[in-house]
Design an enzyme around this catalytic site. Structure first.
Site, PDB file in Angstrom:
ATOM      1  N   ASP A  46       1.408  -1.846   8.882  1.00 40.61           N
ATOM      2  CA  ASP A  46       2.134  -1.125   7.838  1.00 40.61           C
ATOM      3  C   ASP A  46       3.599  -0.967   8.248  1.00 40.61           C
ATOM      4  O   ASP A  46       3.927  -0.145   9.095  1.00 40.61           O
ATOM      5  CB  ASP A  46       1.498   0.245   7.601  1.00 40.61           C
ATOM      6  N   TYR A  51      12.107   1.188   8.598  1.00 41.83           N
ATOM      7  CA  TYR A  51      11.717   1.323  10.000  1.00 41.83           C
ATOM      8  C   TYR A  51      12.618   0.501  10.921  1.00 41.83           C
ATOM      9  O   TYR A  51      12.641   0.733  12.133  1.00 41.83           O
ATOM     10  CB  TYR A  51      10.253   0.897  10.205  1.00 41.83           C
ATOM     11  N   LYS A  80       7.682  -2.101   2.487  1.00 41.81           N
ATOM     12  CA  LYS A  80       8.066  -1.118   1.466  1.00 41.81           C
ATOM     13  C   LYS A  80       9.485  -1.359   0.966  1.00 41.81           C
ATOM     14  O   LYS A  80      10.363  -1.787   1.720  1.00 41.81           O
ATOM     15  CB  LYS A  80       7.954   0.300   2.032  1.00 41.81           C
ATOM     16  N   HIS A 113       8.642   2.970  -1.488  1.00 45.78           N
ATOM     17  CA  HIS A 113       8.564   3.909  -0.368  1.00 45.78           C
ATOM     18  C   HIS A 113       8.645   5.370  -0.828  1.00 45.78           C
ATOM     19  O   HIS A 113       7.893   6.225  -0.362  1.00 45.78           O
ATOM     20  CB  HIS A 113       9.686   3.598   0.622  1.00 45.78           C
TER      21      HIS A 113
END
Length: 321
Positions: A46, A51, A80, A113
């Site tokens: 994921d 990130y 996302k 997101h």
């Protein structure tokens, strides 16, 4: 009867019940962590633009494929769409950039997101952009959720994503989305742990055939390193007397109990660890069942305590108000 290891999504695809979350995985160790997780048996990863480690995640995947540990079709790779790319013309280009960063041709699942549209920041200016624009301000964008979702549906039509979903939505936003969605969201990803059960939201999503994925399954643990006061003030779930008592009874770790509490209710989980033993333990959360009384005991811990809320980071976007 053995517990299922996957959830059948409304898109027809199977998603592993236990995945590996890439939030806060450091760039210098990310490729190795992904590779080692695949070696340990993980098949779902994921990730997200925000990130900042998609290139390294893809390197770990590529090495595992090259070494013959898996094929691409064995994996379920998730990313996302970030808030500053919600305008329809930006959705496909940023998805293609993310695919390029991963070194793959399609995402198994691509998620909105947050239900937040922010001013566009060109990737050449700053990437990932975070919540602020090029002037360091949090500037709302103009895209509606319908505009963004319609653009995401085209990603499925073009084969860039096999399934699409949402994250951090409340019930009313899901209800609205289902009014106009040509492709229904396959998943809803939410903060979910015994301090924040969101029972009504989980039931509504599952009743609508939308699979639920829990993030931050260990509650405040994930937010301590962010120096968040709400996390500092909350007793650690991994040390909670109720969780520890149930863990001892089953010969499991508190982490395994927290993960099983979710998976036993068909809620997917995405923990992470760079410890070899904990990697294996977190994956081994389908081979035992909690009793009805134990499930009730854990339910009684609920405090409606949310950690992942933009205002907690100083971002004036009160989506859960």
């Amino acid at each position: 009867m053995p517990s299922p290891t996957t959830i059948k999504l409304n898109s027809g695809h199977e998603m592993p019940l236990v995945g590996f979350g890439l939030w806060k995985v450091n760039n210098d160790t990310c490729a190795d962590q992904v590779y080692n997780a695949i070696k340990a048996g993980y098949r779902c990863f994921d990730g997200a633009c925000d990130y900042g480690n998609e290139v390294e995640s893809g390197q770990g995947v590529a090495r595992a494929i090259k070494d013959g540990l898996v094929t691409r079709s064995d994996l379920f790779l998730v990313s996302k769409l970030w808030n500053s790319f919600h305008d329809a013309p930006h959705v496909e280009p940023i998805c293609r950039k993310q695919l390029q960063d991963w070194g793959i041709d399609y995402f198994d699942l691509y998620i909105m997101h947050f239900p937040i549209s922010l001013k566009y920041v060109d990737p050449s200016v700053r990437y990932p952009p975070g919540f602020s624009d090029e002037n360091g301000k949090v500037t709302p964008g103009k895209a509606s959720i319908q505009e963004t979702w319609t653009a995401m549906e085209k990603l499925v039509e073009k084969g860039l994503c096999r399934s699409i979903g949402v994250s951090n939505f409340r019930g009313v936003l899901l209800m609205d989305l289902l009014r106009y969605a040509k492709i229904r969201p396959a998943t809803l990803q939410i903060e979910h742990h015994p301090y924040l059960m969101q029972e009504g939201l989980v039931k509504y999503a599952q009743d609508e055939g939308i699979a639920v994925t829990a993030y931050s399954s260990f509650g405040p643990q994930s937010f301590l390193e962010l120096d968040m006061q709400q996390a500092k003030d909350a007793p650690l779930l991994l040390e909670h007397p109720t969780i520890k008592k149930i863990a001892e009874k089953h010969g499991k770790t508190p982490a395994q109990v927290l993960l099983r509490w979710a998976t036993q209710r068909s809620i997917a989980v995405i923990p992470k660890s760079n410890n070899k033993d904990r990697l294996a333990q977190n994956l081994d959360v389908l081979g035992f069942d909690l009793t009805e009384d134990e499930m009730k005991e854990i339910k009684s811990i609920d405090r409606s305590l949310r950690f992942n809320d933009p205002p907690n980071y100083g971002v004036p976007q009160p989506i859960f108000a």
